[in-house]
Motif scaffolding. Structure first.
Motif, PDB file in Angstrom:
ATOM      1  N   HIS A 190       0.150  -1.272   8.964  1.00  0.00           N
ATOM      2  CA  HIS A 190       0.405  -2.208   8.135  1.00  0.00           C
ATOM      3  C   HIS A 190       0.782  -3.591   8.609  1.00  0.00           C
ATOM      4  O   HIS A 190       1.527  -3.706   9.557  1.00  0.00           O
ATOM      5  CB  HIS A 190       1.582  -1.986   7.156  1.00  0.00           C
ATOM      6  CG  HIS A 190       1.765  -2.674   6.055  1.00  0.00           C
ATOM      7  ND1 HIS A 190       1.462  -2.256   4.749  1.00  0.00           N
ATOM      8  CD2 HIS A 190       2.289  -4.000   5.871  1.00  0.00           C
ATOM      9  CE1 HIS A 190       1.812  -3.282   3.843  1.00  0.00           C
ATOM     10  NE2 HIS A 190       2.276  -4.189   4.777  1.00  0.00           N
ATOM     11  N   VAL A 191       0.157  -4.551   8.217  1.00  0.00           N
ATOM     12  CA  VAL A 191       0.513  -6.171   8.852  1.00  0.00           C
ATOM     13  C   VAL A 191       0.837  -7.007   7.479  1.00  0.00           C
ATOM     14  O   VAL A 191      -0.114  -6.947   6.639  1.00  0.00           O
ATOM     15  CB  VAL A 191      -0.726  -6.650   9.490  1.00  0.00           C
ATOM     16  CG1 VAL A 191      -0.483  -8.177   9.829  1.00  0.00           C
ATOM     17  CG2 VAL A 191      -1.012  -5.920  10.656  1.00  0.00           C
ATOM     18  N   HIS A 192       1.933  -7.731   7.557  1.00  0.00           N
ATOM     19  CA  HIS A 192       2.316  -8.550   6.373  1.00  0.00           C
ATOM     20  C   HIS A 192       1.530  -9.951   6.751  1.00  0.00           C
ATOM     21  O   HIS A 192       2.093 -10.506   7.653  1.00  0.00           O
ATOM     22  CB  HIS A 192       3.600  -8.609   6.316  1.00  0.00           C
ATOM     23  CG  HIS A 192       4.456  -7.323   6.493  1.00  0.00           C
ATOM     24  ND1 HIS A 192       4.349  -6.561   5.320  1.00  0.00           N
ATOM     25  CD2 HIS A 192       5.346  -7.050   7.274  1.00  0.00           C
ATOM     26  CE1 HIS A 192       5.143  -5.326   5.796  1.00  0.00           C
ATOM     27  NE2 HIS A 192       5.761  -5.581   6.657  1.00  0.00           N
ATOM     28  N   CYS A 227      -0.896  -8.599   2.244  1.00  0.00           N
ATOM     29  CA  CYS A 227      -0.791  -7.519   3.019  1.00  0.00           C
ATOM     30  C   CYS A 227      -2.236  -6.968   3.308  1.00  0.00           C
ATOM     31  O   CYS A 227      -3.127  -6.759   2.875  1.00  0.00           O
ATOM     32  CB  CYS A 227      -0.095  -6.091   2.773  1.00  0.00           C
ATOM     33  SG  CYS A 227       1.636  -6.393   2.063  1.00  0.00           S
TER      34      CYS A 227
HETATM   35 NI    NI Z   1       3.260  -6.258   3.651  1.00  0.00          NI
END
Ligand code: NI
Length: 145
Positions: free
Chosen positions: A89-91, A97
């Motif tokens: 997961h990458v913000h 996201c």
């Molecule tokens: Ni995120």
């Protein structure tokens, strides 16, 4: 690596020129390397067509402020726990996201999971890519070192 076999093939001049252009444009050092990978790609296509086990990835872009979305995505992944190998997961920014999910299983099942995610409200993009488990690919060649 198995023994090398030297093949000679006949192509129309136009097609041969296109082949050389493609080889020049690519990172391949020569025609042989290029043709090897073309054949491997066809073998992977064949694996998919036979409905064997494949490796797949989903890249999802979504808005985590969308009500209930992260729960729904989580539930779906648990439903398909036998197929989900890993996820990252990458913000991306305050709202968005990105999630990359690596899967293994029958192509139809992996597509089903992708579609299940794609149709959720708040999911802006779902990219699906299939690859091989490596079993059906013939080894050999010295590139990708
Ligand atoms: Ni995120």
């Amino acid at each position: 690596m198995s023994d090398l076999v030297r093949l000679s093939i006949s192509l129309e001049a136009d097609l041969a020129a296109e082949l050389d252009r493609l080889v020049d444009q690519s990172r391949y050092e020569n025609r042989s390397e290029f043709v090897r990978d073309l054949i491997r790609e066809r073998l992977v296509d064949e694996e998919w067509a036979r409905g064997g086990e494949v490796l797949g990835t989903i890249t999802l872009i979504y808005d985590h402020h969308q009500n209930g979305l992260t729960d729904k995505l989580n539930e779906l992944q648990h439903e398909y726990h036998a197929n989900v190998l890993a996820s990252t997961h990458v913000h991306l920014d305050h709202h968005n996201c990105a999630e990359m999910i690596m899967m293994r299983g029958k192509p139809d099942v992996l597509r089903e999971l992708t579609d299940g995610m794609r149709k959720l409200k708040g999911v802006m993009h779902a990219a699906f890519a299939l690859s091989s488990t490596g079993k059906g690919i013939v080894r050999g060649g010295h590139h990708h070192a």
